[in-house]
Design an enzyme around this catalytic site. Structure first.
Site, PDB file in Angstrom:
ATOM      1  CG  HIS A  79      52.289  10.090 -80.718  1.00 26.32           C
ATOM      2  ND1 HIS A  79      51.269   9.892 -79.819  1.00 26.32           N
ATOM      3  CD2 HIS A  79      51.950  11.205 -81.428  1.00 26.32           C
ATOM      4  CE1 HIS A  79      50.354  10.837 -79.965  1.00 26.32           C
ATOM      5  NE2 HIS A  79      50.744  11.645 -80.943  1.00 26.32           N
ATOM      6  CD  GLU A  81      55.054   7.729 -76.811  1.00 23.04           C
ATOM      7  OE1 GLU A  81      55.246   8.435 -77.833  1.00 23.04           O
ATOM      8  OE2 GLU A  81      54.217   8.034 -75.949  1.00 23.04           O
ATOM      9  CB  CYS A 105      48.471   8.979 -76.645  1.00 21.36           C
ATOM     10  SG  CYS A 105      48.921   8.084 -78.163  1.00 21.36           S
TER      11      CYS A 105
END
Length: 163
Positions: A79, A81, A105
């Protein structure tokens, strides 16, 4: 009397714009997410977008989301991030702000907390209420990470390469 421009963008729009620009690097056919980590003096520490790990060719791994077709992207994609945290390459992220186009998430929340990031500024929360979202928000709150939905001052930013 000053003749300086008055229509320049603010910091939130600027950094979210950079996160959205980073998202344009993603080859994911469904969801492109970008992230930008900023220090307390408004300097960019790192950026990231969702994609496969280094050395894992996006031609050799699946992009599909449908489990009935076999392997899905979910086992392989890093992801935005987490990529931004990893791309910081040892920089001190304590007290930093993370601008991200999609609320993190639960797995990314763990990395955000462990990295010492103090605030998450997000644009979309389209998975609000899912199990992952609830866990993420619970951990971020317990970890003392402030979460704030950005309210952009403009509908769009245009990058013009013809200047």
């Amino acid at each position: 009397m000053s003749d300086k421009r008055t229509d320049y963008i603010g910091w939130d729009d600027y950094f979210m714009g950079i996160a959205l620009l980073a998202a344009q690097r993603s080859k994911d056919p469904n969801t492109q997410v970008g992230a930008c980590i900023i220090d307390n003096q408004n300097r960019i520490l790192s950026t990231g977008y969702n994609g496969f790990p280094q050395g894992c060719s996006d031609d050799d791994f699946p992009w599909n989301r449908d489990e009935s077709l076999g392997e899905t992207k979910y086992q392989f994609v890093v992801h935005a991030e987490l990529n931004a945290v990893l791309n910081a390459r040892g920089k001190n992220l304590s007290g930093a702000r993370l601008y991200v186009s999609l609320f993190p998430c639960h797995e990314c929340a763990k990395a955000i907390i462990q990295a010492g990031i103090s605030e998450v500024v997000y644009l979309s929360d389209k998975y609000n209420g899912t199990a992952s979202d609830v866990a993420s928000k619970r951990m971020l709150a317990a970890g003392g990470v402030k979460c704030r939905k950005i309210l952009p001052t403009k509908d769009k930013l245009v990058i013009d390469f013809s200047i």
